[in-house]
Design an enzyme around this catalytic site. Structure first.
Site, PDB file in Angstrom:
ATOM      1  N   ASP A   1      -4.435 -14.041  -2.192  1.00  0.00           N
ATOM      2  CA  ASP A   1      -3.781 -13.629  -0.958  1.00  0.00           C
ATOM      3  C   ASP A   1      -3.794 -14.852  -0.055  1.00  0.00           C
ATOM      4  OD1 ASP A   1      -3.211 -11.085  -1.733  1.00  0.00           O
ATOM      5  OD2 ASP A   1      -4.396 -10.085  -0.176  1.00  0.00           O
TER       6      ASP A   1
ATOM      7  N   HIS B   1       0.882  -1.174   0.000  1.00  0.00           N
ATOM      8  CA  HIS B   1       0.000   0.000   0.000  1.00  0.00           C
ATOM      9  C   HIS B   1       0.920   1.224   0.000  1.00  0.00           C
ATOM     10  CE1 HIS B   1      -2.236  -3.024   2.433  1.00  0.00           C
ATOM     11  NE2 HIS B   1      -3.324  -2.528   1.882  1.00  0.00           N
TER      12      HIS B   1
ATOM     13  N   GLU C   1     -10.524  -7.362  -4.387  1.00  0.00           N
ATOM     14  CA  GLU C   1     -10.297  -8.391  -3.364  1.00  0.00           C
ATOM     15  C   GLU C   1     -11.533  -8.488  -2.478  1.00  0.00           C
ATOM     16  OE1 GLU C   1      -6.468  -8.092  -1.383  1.00  0.00           O
ATOM     17  OE2 GLU C   1      -7.396  -8.851   0.452  1.00  0.00           O
TER      18      GLU C   1
ATOM     19  N   ASP D   1       2.589   2.014   3.224  1.00  0.00           N
ATOM     20  CA  ASP D   1       3.492   1.006   3.802  1.00  0.00           C
ATOM     21  C   ASP D   1       4.943   1.378   3.524  1.00  0.00           C
ATOM     22  OD1 ASP D   1       1.222  -0.530   4.299  1.00  0.00           O
ATOM     23  OD2 ASP D   1       1.493  -1.777   2.502  1.00  0.00           O
TER      24      ASP D   1
ATOM     25  N   ASP E   1     -10.321 -12.049  10.776  1.00  0.00           N
ATOM     26  CA  ASP E   1      -9.271 -12.185   9.772  1.00  0.00           C
ATOM     27  C   ASP E   1      -7.934 -12.292  10.509  1.00  0.00           C
ATOM     28  OD1 ASP E   1      -8.330 -12.202   7.184  1.00  0.00           O
ATOM     29  OD2 ASP E   1      -8.509 -10.046   6.863  1.00  0.00           O
TER      30      ASP E   1
HETATM   31  C1  XLS Z   1      -7.311  -6.889   4.534  1.00  0.00           C
HETATM   32  C2  XLS Z   1      -6.864  -7.075   3.163  1.00  0.00           C
HETATM   33  C3  XLS Z   1      -5.725  -6.170   2.726  1.00  0.00           C
HETATM   34  C4  XLS Z   1      -5.607  -6.169   1.235  1.00  0.00           C
HETATM   35  C5  XLS Z   1      -4.858  -5.020   0.667  1.00  0.00           C
HETATM   36  O1  XLS Z   1      -8.061  -7.682   5.089  1.00  0.00           O
HETATM   37  O2  XLS Z   1      -6.522  -8.419   2.986  1.00  0.00           O
HETATM   38  O3  XLS Z   1      -4.539  -6.565   3.340  1.00  0.00           O
HETATM   39  O4  XLS Z   1      -5.025  -7.347   0.770  1.00  0.00           O
HETATM   40  O5  XLS Z   1      -5.444  -3.808   0.964  1.00  0.00           O
HETATM   41 NI    NI Z   2      -5.535  -9.232   1.350  1.00  0.00          NI
HETATM   42 NI    NI Z   3      -7.339  -9.770   4.713  1.00  0.00          NI
END
Ligand code: XLS
Ligand code: NI
Ligand code: NI
Length: 442
Positions: free
Chosen positions: A302, A107, A238, A110, A313
């Site tokens: 991911d 990001h 995502e 980051d 999560d």
């Molecule tokens: C959070 C998401 C984040 C995305 C990128 O739950 O997985 O990490 O992958 O913004």
């Molecule tokens: Ni993610």
């Molecule tokens: Ni996530």
């Protein structure tokens, strides 16, 4: 290691991680991941296209809602933000190189600390991008995808592209524009949208219809801008059902595909499927992969895992070979990744406080996907798995079944066929057999 000459070494107790094979007892070696070994026609590294997530591995300090930081990074000490960002990049690229991880993901905030001055943030991102470019050239590590963090800053508490306040949407646009510029400058292969705050906390104060229209417009404008600037990569959405909001519009793969179709975005956007997001949505990871694959939009994954005993999560590193083998079966049959790959969106636990813990975490994840790839390839080549599934549907492959699939029989004709057949035979789904088959190849 030439790139370290004259530079500080951050992970100074760790040497390069190499493949030593199944018999090795060295915990700092790969037992399965042999980057150049050819499986199903291409080297493992091209199938798996591993990426490291900047945010978990070099930003997350172990703090949680109940406790302070437990991870301390020596690269965070400089008072100058650009120097801090450069030192972090040095550490990150040292890690990628020692691990042999070919890609990374980030990001905007980051890679360099952001402030509340948005023009300064644009400038900061541009400056660190130049440095990251140099690091990429020196190491050969590439950018799998970039993204903008549209969820941490307090202004996004009511959403970013779906904020009820137009002026906050413009701030999100500024950030996405800059993150797209950085992704293009770094030759990033994809750009990700994860709608962490694109949803609602309560429906009582929300105009869901308008918010979704704004999201679609925002995605179209971002796509148009990136294409105009020469970006040829893929955009990923995502899916995640909730957390941090009560409900997120990118709920799961089916929901996102419907949305992309409704707003005519399917030519440019694919899906980035995250394991733990699938389970949060009440699905299995394989379900989400299959939905995406069937629609031709399986872009990237991911990789991580949740915890069977709790419902959030947790982003733990993947370690379940059975589940990973099932996933690799779907990925292989779908033709694998093109611009996408396997990003470890996973973090070591708060109490994993040693320098080497992040290495064990990634070694384990990479080894399990490599092993899953081998298992899946073996199952497809050396077992009756595909035949069993094909034969279950064989009645649609000829004669009247095929005519039905082609739309050549009507309901009355179906009725007449039923009368002819009378009582059909029962055919086993062979579930336990197939489950054992996977275990046999593990
Ligand atoms: C959070 C998401 C984040 C995305 C990128 O739950 O997985 O990490 O992958 O913004
Ligand atoms: Ni993610
Ligand atoms: Ni996530």
């Amino acid at each position: 290691m030439s790139y370290l000459i004259g530079k500080k070494e951050y992970y100074n107790s760790i040497r390069n991680i190499v493949f030593e094979g199944e018999e090795s007892s060295n915990m700092l070696a790969f037992r399965w991941y042999d980057a150049n070994k050819v499986i199903a026609g291409r080297p493992m590294k091209d199938h798996l296209r591993f990426a490291c997530a900047y945010w978990h591995s070099f930003c997350n300090n172990g703090a949680d809602p109940f406790g302070e930081a437990t991870h301390f990074y020596t690269w965070n000490q400089n008072s100058d933000p650009l120097e801090r960002g450069k030192a972090k990049a040095d550490a990150a690229f040292e890690f990628f190189t020692k691990m042999g991880i070919p890609f990374y993901c980030f990001h905007d905030m980051d890679v360099i600390d952001f402030t509340h001055d948005i023009r300064d943030n644009e400038y900061r991102l541009k400056s660190i991008t130049e440095y990251l470019n140099k690091k990429q050239q020196d190491s050969g590590v590439k950018l799998l995808w970039g993204t903008a963090n549209l969820f941490s800053n307090k202004k996004y508490m009511n959403g970013a592209a779906t904020n009820p306040d137009f002026y906050i949407l413009t701030h999100a646009a500024l950030q996405v524009k800059a993150a797209i510029d950085a992704t293009i400058a770094l030759d990033g292969q994809n750009y990700v949208f994860w709608g962490g705050r694109e949803g609602y906390m309560s429906l009582i104060n929300t105009n869901m219809k308008r918010e979704k229209e704004h999201l679609a417009r925002f995605l179209s404008l971002s796509r148009d801008y990136a294409r105009k600037k020469g970006f040829t990569g893929t955009f990923f959405i995502e899916p995640k059902p909730n957390e941090p909001t009560k409900h997120q519009y990118d709920y799961d793969a089916e929901t996102v595909i419907g949305f992309l179709r409704q707003y005519d975005l399917l030519d440019d956007f694919k899906l980035n499927i995250e394991v733990n997001h699938a389970t949060l949505a009440g699905h299995s990871f394989t379900h989400e992969l299959q939905v995406a694959a069937d629609a031709g939009v399986l872009g990237s994954i991911d990789a991580n895992r949740g915890d069977y005993q709790n419902g959030w999560d947790t982003d733990q590193f993947p370690n379940n070979i059975y589940e990973i083998s099932e996933a690799m079966l779907i990925i292989l049959q779908a033709g694998g990744f093109s611009t996408g790959g396997i990003n470890f969106d996973a973090k070591i636990r708060r109490n994993s406080a040693d320098q080497d813990d992040i290495f064990y975490a990634h070694i384990g994840g990479m080894d399990m996907f490599a092993r899953g790839l081998i298992v899946a390839d073996n199952i497809l080549k050396n077992s009756d798995y595909k035949d069993i599934v094909r034969i279950r549907y064989a009645s649609f492959d000829s004669d009247k079944g095929r005519a039905f699939e082609s739309g050549l029989v009507d309901l009355e004709a179906l009725r007449d066929i039923a009368v002819d057949i009378n009582e059909p035979e029962l055919k086993s789904g062979k579930q336990e057999y197939l489950e054992n088959l996977i275990n046999r190849f593990i």
